[in-house]
Design a protein around this motif. Structure first.
Motif, PDB file in Angstrom:
ATOM      1  N   PHE B 781      40.742  44.364  30.059  1.00  0.00           N
ATOM      2  CA  PHE B 781      41.548  43.243  30.544  1.00  0.00           C
ATOM      3  C   PHE B 781      41.251  41.957  29.783  1.00  0.00           C
ATOM      4  O   PHE B 781      41.689  40.879  30.174  1.00  0.00           O
ATOM      5  N   GLY B 782      40.457  42.075  28.721  1.00  0.00           N
ATOM      6  CA  GLY B 782      40.291  40.930  27.828  1.00  0.00           C
ATOM      7  C   GLY B 782      38.995  40.153  27.962  1.00  0.00           C
ATOM      8  O   GLY B 782      38.851  39.081  27.371  1.00  0.00           O
ATOM      9  N   LEU B 783      38.025  40.680  28.730  1.00  0.00           N
ATOM     10  CA  LEU B 783      36.766  39.936  28.854  1.00  0.00           C
ATOM     11  C   LEU B 783      35.930  40.081  27.585  1.00  0.00           C
ATOM     12  O   LEU B 783      35.755  41.181  27.056  1.00  0.00           O
ATOM     13  N   LYS B 784      35.396  38.947  27.123  1.00  0.00           N
ATOM     14  CA  LYS B 784      34.516  38.987  25.958  1.00  0.00           C
ATOM     15  C   LYS B 784      33.064  38.709  26.368  1.00  0.00           C
ATOM     16  O   LYS B 784      32.148  39.412  25.969  1.00  0.00           O
ATOM     17  N   GLN B 785      32.870  37.675  27.138  1.00  0.00           N
ATOM     18  CA  GLN B 785      31.492  37.325  27.498  1.00  0.00           C
ATOM     19  C   GLN B 785      31.470  36.651  28.861  1.00  0.00           C
ATOM     20  O   GLN B 785      32.273  35.759  29.133  1.00  0.00           O
ATOM     21  N   ALA B 786      30.565  37.089  29.728  1.00  0.00           N
ATOM     22  CA  ALA B 786      30.345  36.450  31.025  1.00  0.00           C
ATOM     23  C   ALA B 786      28.840  36.442  31.276  1.00  0.00           C
ATOM     24  O   ALA B 786      28.186  37.462  31.119  1.00  0.00           O
ATOM     25  N   HIS B 787      28.319  35.287  31.615  1.00  0.00           N
ATOM     26  CA  HIS B 787      26.864  35.180  31.708  1.00  0.00           C
ATOM     27  C   HIS B 787      26.298  35.871  32.941  1.00  0.00           C
ATOM     28  O   HIS B 787      26.925  35.923  33.992  1.00  0.00           O
ATOM     29  N   MET B 788      25.081  36.359  32.780  1.00  0.00           N
ATOM     30  CA  MET B 788      24.306  36.896  33.898  1.00  0.00           C
ATOM     31  C   MET B 788      23.845  35.710  34.770  1.00  0.00           C
ATOM     32  O   MET B 788      23.871  34.583  34.316  1.00  0.00           O
ATOM     33  N   PRO B 789      23.339  35.971  35.971  1.00  0.00           N
ATOM     34  CA  PRO B 789      23.294  37.271  36.632  1.00  0.00           C
ATOM     35  C   PRO B 789      24.669  37.646  37.169  1.00  0.00           C
ATOM     36  O   PRO B 789      25.417  36.781  37.603  1.00  0.00           O
ATOM     37  N   HIS B 790      24.952  38.938  37.162  1.00  0.00           N
ATOM     38  CA  HIS B 790      26.262  39.409  37.598  1.00  0.00           C
ATOM     39  C   HIS B 790      26.254  39.664  39.098  1.00  0.00           C
ATOM     40  O   HIS B 790      26.375  40.807  39.541  1.00  0.00           O
ATOM     41  N   ASP B 791      26.051  38.596  39.866  1.00  0.00           N
ATOM     42  CA  ASP B 791      26.063  38.776  41.314  1.00  0.00           C
ATOM     43  C   ASP B 791      27.513  38.829  41.787  1.00  0.00           C
ATOM     44  O   ASP B 791      28.447  38.728  40.989  1.00  0.00           O
ATOM     45  N   HIS B 792      27.688  39.010  43.095  1.00  0.00           N
ATOM     46  CA  HIS B 792      29.042  39.289  43.595  1.00  0.00           C
ATOM     47  C   HIS B 792      30.047  38.221  43.178  1.00  0.00           C
ATOM     48  O   HIS B 792      31.126  38.521  42.688  1.00  0.00           O
ATOM     49  N   TRP B 793      29.658  36.964  43.405  1.00  0.00           N
ATOM     50  CA  TRP B 793      30.684  35.943  43.155  1.00  0.00           C
ATOM     51  C   TRP B 793      30.995  35.780  41.680  1.00  0.00           C
ATOM     52  O   TRP B 793      32.137  35.509  41.292  1.00  0.00           O
ATOM     53  N   ARG B 794      30.016  35.989  40.831  1.00  0.00           N
ATOM     54  CA  ARG B 794      30.299  35.845  39.392  1.00  0.00           C
ATOM     55  C   ARG B 794      31.179  36.993  38.893  1.00  0.00           C
ATOM     56  O   ARG B 794      32.039  36.794  38.038  1.00  0.00           O
ATOM     57  N   ILE B 795      30.950  38.186  39.399  1.00  0.00           N
ATOM     58  CA  ILE B 795      31.835  39.304  39.007  1.00  0.00           C
ATOM     59  C   ILE B 795      33.240  39.051  39.556  1.00  0.00           C
ATOM     60  O   ILE B 795      34.248  39.252  38.872  1.00  0.00           O
ATOM     61  N   TRP B 796      33.284  38.584  40.799  1.00  0.00           N
ATOM     62  CA  TRP B 796      34.581  38.249  41.397  1.00  0.00           C
ATOM     63  C   TRP B 796      35.319  37.216  40.534  1.00  0.00           C
ATOM     64  O   TRP B 796      36.518  37.316  40.318  1.00  0.00           O
ATOM     65  N   LYS B 797      34.545  36.262  40.024  1.00  0.00           N
ATOM     66  CA  LYS B 797      35.155  35.195  39.223  1.00  0.00           C
ATOM     67  C   LYS B 797      35.699  35.746  37.901  1.00  0.00           C
ATOM     68  O   LYS B 797      36.735  35.278  37.419  1.00  0.00           O
ATOM     69  N   ILE B 798      35.005  36.722  37.327  1.00  0.00           N
ATOM     70  CA  ILE B 798      35.540  37.359  36.115  1.00  0.00           C
ATOM     71  C   ILE B 798      36.925  37.920  36.432  1.00  0.00           C
ATOM     72  O   ILE B 798      37.903  37.687  35.705  1.00  0.00           O
ATOM     73  N   ALA B 799      37.004  38.662  37.523  1.00  0.00           N
ATOM     74  CA  ALA B 799      38.279  39.282  37.912  1.00  0.00           C
ATOM     75  C   ALA B 799      39.334  38.217  38.179  1.00  0.00           C
ATOM     76  O   ALA B 799      40.485  38.341  37.752  1.00  0.00           O
ATOM     77  N   ARG B 800      38.918  37.160  38.866  1.00  0.00           N
ATOM     78  CA  ARG B 800      39.849  36.074  39.164  1.00  0.00           C
ATOM     79  C   ARG B 800      40.392  35.445  37.882  1.00  0.00           C
ATOM     80  O   ARG B 800      41.588  35.269  37.713  1.00  0.00           O
ATOM     81  N   ASP B 801      39.446  35.125  36.965  1.00  0.00           N
ATOM     82  CA  ASP B 801      39.853  34.453  35.728  1.00  0.00           C
ATOM     83  C   ASP B 801      40.740  35.342  34.858  1.00  0.00           C
ATOM     84  O   ASP B 801      41.518  34.846  34.046  1.00  0.00           O
ATOM     85  N   LEU B 802      40.593  36.650  35.027  1.00  0.00           N
ATOM     86  CA  LEU B 802      41.435  37.568  34.252  1.00  0.00           C
ATOM     87  C   LEU B 802      42.745  37.871  34.981  1.00  0.00           C
ATOM     88  O   LEU B 802      43.547  38.684  34.505  1.00  0.00           O
ATOM     89  N   GLY B 803      42.931  37.237  36.117  1.00  0.00           N
ATOM     90  CA  GLY B 803      44.184  37.413  36.848  1.00  0.00           C
ATOM     91  C   GLY B 803      44.294  38.744  37.582  1.00  0.00           C
ATOM     92  O   GLY B 803      45.401  39.232  37.842  1.00  0.00           O
ATOM     93  N   LEU B 804      43.158  39.321  37.960  1.00  0.00           N
ATOM     94  CA  LEU B 804      43.195  40.644  38.582  1.00  0.00           C
ATOM     95  C   LEU B 804      43.338  40.595  40.104  1.00  0.00           C
ATOM     96  O   LEU B 804      43.348  41.621  40.766  1.00  0.00           O
ATOM     97  N   HIS B 805      43.421  39.373  40.650  1.00  0.00           N
ATOM     98  CA  HIS B 805      43.603  39.272  42.098  1.00  0.00           C
ATOM     99  C   HIS B 805      45.065  39.044  42.471  1.00  0.00           C
ATOM    100  O   HIS B 805      45.365  38.704  43.611  1.00  0.00           O
ATOM    101  N   GLY B 806      45.942  39.200  41.492  1.00  0.00           N
ATOM    102  CA  GLY B 806      47.374  39.103  41.791  1.00  0.00           C
ATOM    103  C   GLY B 806      47.877  37.687  41.949  1.00  0.00           C
ATOM    104  O   GLY B 806      47.143  36.736  41.835  1.00  0.00           O
TER     105      GLY B 806
END
Lengths: 284, 806
Positions: B781-806
């Motif tokens: 879906f186009g992710l190149k880099q997202a900083h750790m730690p990959h806790d729930h909200w940061r992973i959620w934010k990746i999805a959000r920023d990639l437009g995966l929440h509709g």
């Protein structure tokens, strides 16, 4: 992480405990399982000169299920609630929620009364009791009085209980239909990022009655009457659930913390509610 | 006699030597709660110390009033910088060539900094007194961002360094700048980047975290005024180094200082450094003449004693169109906090970060590291890794993934295409290391086939399609990592700490009845040295490991060594053990020959004995030889059977491994599930497979924590946001993934037994595997880099920023 000096009291009756709280006033605090109070004392954020331990009071123990009414003594531990078969039969949502509180070691000591009376918005039981429309029985110097769970919580750590009162038991009508407690947390032992308690009664395929409460998304638990109403009369289909989530969102007011920003918590609240409704509906 | 001799295999097995999955001898006491940790120590008349700590990240200390604290019955003293100044102990040297305040000298530079030291009759009184010490602060502007710290108008943190343009590691170009460390060829790298087919560029952040050992740091200092001897029991990962440094700082002669490291409940680098608590406890004991105990609580530990990581790594990687890497460029902004207290060999201010070319044959590379002061706690220790090797492995394993995206290539194939080939070892890296040995392709192929890599990729592609059709909200990530470590510091010619050469040692005494004791300069913190070093020795000298006592941690009895960290115990002290064992065997050979009445050269070693060549029925066992060595007059030989070896390794060792993580990710909640975690380690010769497996489980679990939630977070005011275990993520058994372990064996060519060290590999290797799995799930879906730690909200934010929440 060492508390300041305090005196320890262990009364064997509710009257004895109330008398101690009355005698020492502001300087006294009742302690049940202690999982909230003791860390606060160690951090010296709670100054307690007289600790009144309720563990010696036998009358605050026990569960009764009679004529459709469930009564739980405030000093019942989470572990005892989980292990109680009569309770699991009458109100299985209690076992489902209790199993999501902390870990077994905590649950051996943590009590339902402490969880309810402390007024910590992170606790799971207050929302659950609002969902069940429970009544709290408070004992004080002037005898006992009753307060509805839905009226009990005023703000974080502020409740309808006065300092010289003790929550001795909770009572509610055994729920009918389906149930679910959905909770997202970062790890075992953590408070909820968001949690939803849902009860659903169906008449055929139609939703006849509901109750919905949300946890750790405001400074008190949030009983969402409108969210429940959005489901009643529906077939519990996607549009009805969408409407329930939409009705819930304006009632919560989550704050940013290490669990994440506000927008995330709202999103997760919606996900938890959606999943809880679906699961409760499947059980109804 | 011949029929009396058990077969070779049976005798070898009885030794419980190299390769035996021997149960840990330490566990009898640990599993029964009978360990002896520093806080278990109770000495007569012992006092307790506790710190008044700064609530502010940057403030001037206007005044300290301890009158009310001193008025409490049982309070003996309240020490401030003014009390330590006459002893010149209000500041102390750090391991990195900087100086650090022992107690606040006019200002504080991080939240939790030590301001005053209360000494009381018990720890309850001390805690009460801490509350009553009145400190008047004047708040100063705070800077917690190492980039903002370099602005012209950034607050001056280290006023003590005013006008100093030269630091311990060269020129300083700004008041908050500590050092610049350069490696490789800048011009050649620029040229490669400028003419490359493809250049991938990324900023990779390895966030600040903390080793957080189960047991916090602490000590009991005891000054005996009668004999003038100072004994310090403490949680020291390097007891001899502490003794020498304590002697240099205090002026107490080194023979009058005894450092004892008792059982240590985990170190992971946190217990390498010298902390104000040690100095204050020692001073308090000298002043009062009685023992003084200081032990951190959990919040102290997380706030004030050494952190790890906090590296901002900007990278550029160049390659040909078909994926042959031609160059690597890296610039690191290293946040060292308020004092440079990194625990690195002195000549390496960024540790061995120049291993950042990883497992790849990269002909040209350039690296620069800038160390920066901020208003955070000092540290920068190697949290279960060799010096900055985890950061380096994470950097290159992210850059490979980023390059794979740029090339549109499979990341496993890209790795295989660029691995250093087996026949290229010993391999000279572009950033200065000589890799001793490796066989990366074999390990990689084994790993890919073990997890069913091709099928996994197919499943992933199907999942993405299902996701796009709205049939699932879960994505599948395949996290790859091939790491190369550099451990076993190290050769004295280039590795020292404060001038102390990083050799290590072993001293062996064989008792007359054929059992033995060996003492080493290292100290176990849970690694199982008492088990494994006995196994090395058992194979060398033919005495059962069960009959060999291993002792460490008492500087009055153990030979001098530089301690345990950076996976150096087996590569360095393990080598010393083998070499000392060989000296024993050499003397035993002469004794055996004498007893068998043949020439020295006419006997040969046979597992647990010397036998006459060609006449196996004529032999002397080590037991017989040991007894004879003490009790029989042998012409030309001194009585006794002892040996000592100080081992200066000719090179580092280079363990490597292939780790693969398969992760399910819920895009709506940001939750994850580790479906599979495969860890193949090549640590050379394997001493105890069971301990190796335990090390891999432990290190991978720490890596899991770091990648998926653990951080030492600060707000803009410099407040520590994760100061308790409620927020600082330590996985429970519930969260901990299941691990599948595997191995290949490529012995180190220069180590006496070919061992390379393994304790830290799983932390180094697992972090990129977990993090890459998260990245990989979102790659379609186009992710190149997202900083750790990959806790729930940061992973959620990746999805959000990639437009995966509709």
């Amino acid at each position: 992480m060492i508390p300041s000096r305090f005196d320890y009291h262990r009364p064997d009756s509710v009257d004895g405990a109330v008398a101690l709280l009355t005698k020492y006033g502001d300087e006294a605090r009742a302690i049940a399982g202690g999982h909230s109070l003791i860390p606060m004392m160690k951090l010296r954020m709670a100054e307690v000169q007289h600790l009144v331990d309720l563990q010696g009071i036998d009358s605050m123990k026990g569960v009764s299920v009679a004529g459709g009414t469930v009564t739980i003594g405030a000093m019942m531990t989470q572990h005892e609630l989980i292990a109680n078969e009569a309770l699991a039969k009458a109100a299985p949502i209690i076992r489902e929620a209790s199993l999501q509180i902390a870990d077994p070691q905590v649950r051996y000591v943590g009590t339902i009364g402490g969880n309810l009376a402390n007024g910590d918005p992170g606790n799971d039981m207050p929302g659950l009791m609002q969902c069940l429309d429970a009544t709290y029985v408070l004992a004080g110097p002037d005898g006992t009085r009753e307060v509805a769970a839905r009226d009990f919580y005023e703000a974080a750590y502020f409740t309808a209980r006065s300092d010289d009162e003790i929550l001795v038991s909770v009572r509610f009508t055994a729920p009918k239909g389906g149930y679910a407690y959905e909770k997202q947390k970062r790890k075992i032992g953590d408070y909820a990022t968001a949690a939803a308690a849902v009860l659903i009664e169906k008449d055929g395929a139609t939703c006849a009655a509901t109750s919905i409460a949300m946890t750790n998304l405001s400074d008190t638990p949030v009983w969402c009457e409108a969210a429940g109403a959005a489901l009643v009369g529906s077939k519990l289909d996607k549009s009805a659930i969408d409407a329930a989530v939409a009705a819930m969102l304006p009632t919560i007011d989550p704050q940013e913390d290490n669990r994440g920003p506000v927008e995330f918590k709202k999103h997760v609240a919606g996900v938890m509610l959606r999943r809880a409704i679906e699961r409760a509906a499947s059980r109804a | 006699m011949n029929e009396m001799t058990p077969p070779k295999a049976e005798r070898a097995e009885a030794l419980k030597g190299l390769g035996t999955a021997r149960k840990r001898v330490e566990d009898a006491r640990f599993t029964q709660g009978k360990g002896n940790y520093v806080d278990d120590l109770k000495l007569p008349g012992m006092l307790f110390g506790d710190f008044v700590r700064s609530p502010y990240a940057h403030a001037r200390v206007k005044s300290i009033n301890a009158d009310k604290a001193k008025a409490i019955p049982g309070v003996i003293a309240v020490l401030t910088a003014d009390d330590l100044r006459p002893l010149n102990l209000h500041w102390m040297p750090t391991l990195a060539g900087d100086v650090q305040m022992v107690l606040a000298d006019g200002k504080v530079l991080f939240q939790g900094q030590e301001v005053a030291f209360v000494v009381a009759e018990d720890r309850y009184i001390a805690a009460d007194a801490v509350e009553l010490v009145e400190v008047e602060y004047e708040e100063l502007p705070v800077v917690v961002d190492p980039f903002k710290a370099q602005a012209d108008d950034a607050p001056v943190l280290r006023e003590d360094l005013a006008g100093k343009t030269e630091g311990a590691h060269g020129p300083r170009r700004h008041h908050n700048h500590i050092f610049t460390w350069e490696q490789g060829d800048k011009d050649a790298t620029d040229a490669v980047l400028g003419s490359a087919d493809v250049v991938a560029e990324e900023m990779v952040y390895y966030h600040r975290t903390h080793p957080c050992p189960l047991e916090t740091c602490g000590c009991v200092a005891s000054m005996d005024k009668v004999n003038g001897k100072l004994t310090v029991h403490g949680t020291f990962q390097a007891p001899h180094a502490v003794r020498t440094v304590a002697s240099l700082i205090s002026g107490i002669a080194e023979h009058n200082i005894r450092i004892i490291s008792p059982d240590i409940g985990g170190g992971f680098g946190n217990k390498v450094g010298v902390y104000p608590g040690y100095i204050c406890a020692i001073v308090a004991s000298i002043v009062t003449g009685v023992p003084v105990k200081w032990v951190e609580d959990r919040m102290d530990n997380l706030m004030a004693t050494a952190f790890a990581r906090d590296y901002w790594m900007k990278g550029k990687i160049a390659a040909t169109k078909d994926g042959k890497i031609t160059g690597l460029w890296c610039h690191v902004t290293a946040d060292h906090g308020a004092f440079d207290a990194c625990a690195d060999p002195t000549k390496f201010p960024a540790g061995f970060f120049n291993i950042c070319t990883g497992s790849y044959d990269i002909p040209t590379a350039y690296l620069a590291v800038d160390g920066i002061y901020t208003n955070k706690a000092p540290g920068g220790v190697a949290y279960r890794c060799s010096f900055r090797v985890t950061e380096a492995a994470y950097f290159i394993e992210r850059m490979i993934e980023v390059l794979a995206i740029e090339l549109g290539m499979d990341a496993a194939e890209l790795r295989a295409k660029n691995f250093i080939k087996k026949e290229q070892f010993p391999y000279q890296s572009a950033l200065g290391w000589e890799y001793d040995s490796g066989d990366y392709h074999t390990a990689w192929d084994k790993a890919l086939s073990a997890v069913g890599y091709t099928e996994l990729r197919k499943e992933q592609a199907e999942r993405v399609e299902a996701f796009k059709r709205g049939e699932t909200r879960k994505l599948l990530g395949i996290g790859l990592c091939h790491f190369t470590e550099i451990v076993g510091a190290g050769p004295v010619k280039n590795c020292d700490i404060l001038g102390l050469g990083m050799f290590d040692s072993c001293e062996i005494r064989i008792h007359p009845t054929g059992s033995a004791i060996a003492r080493l300069g290292t100290i176990s913190q849970g690694q199982g040295h008492a088990t494994t070093f006995a196994q090395i020795l058992a194979s060398e000298i033919g005495i059962s490991a069960d009959d060999i006592t291993i002792e460490e941690g008492d500087t009055d009895t153990a030979p001098y060594g530089l301690g345990t960290y950076g996976s150096r115990s087996t590569p360095v002290a393990g080598a010393a053990t083998a070499m000392a064992g060989r000296k024993i065997r050499a003397k035993a050979q002469m004794i055996a020959a004498y007893l068998l009445e043949v020439h020295d050269n006419d006997v040969e070693w046979d597992i647990d004995r010397f036998m006459v060549k060609g006449a196996p029925e004529r032999f002397k066992t080590m037991k017989e030889i040991a007894f004879a060595s003490y009790n029989q007059a042998i012409p030309g030989l001194e009585p006794g059977l002892e040996a000592v070896s100080y081992y200066d390794p000719p090179n580092m060792t280079y363990p490597f491994g292939a780790y693969i993580c398969v992760m399910e990710i819920d895009v709506d909640t940001g939750e994850h599930e580790i479906r599979q975690f495969y860890a193949l380690d090549d640590c050379g010769t394997r001493i105890n497979p069971m301990i190796i497996e335990g090390q891999v489980h432990g290190g991978a679990t720490e890596g899991y924590a770091i990648a998926m939630g653990q951080e030492l977070a600060y707000d803009d005011m410099g407040n520590v946001k994760t100061g308790t275990l409620m927020d600082f993520f330590i996985p429970t058994s519930w969260e901990t993934p299941h691990y599948t372990t595997d191995h290949t064996v490529t012995p180190s060519p220069h180590h006496p037994i070919g061992a390379k060290g393994v304790g830290e590999s799983p932390n180094v290797g697992s972090v990129p595997a977990f993090s890459n799995a998260v990245h990989d799930a979102f790659r379609p879906f186009g992710l190149k880099q997202a900083h750790m730690p990959h806790d729930h909200w940061r992973i959620w934010k990746i999805a959000r920023d990639l437009g995966l929440h509709g």
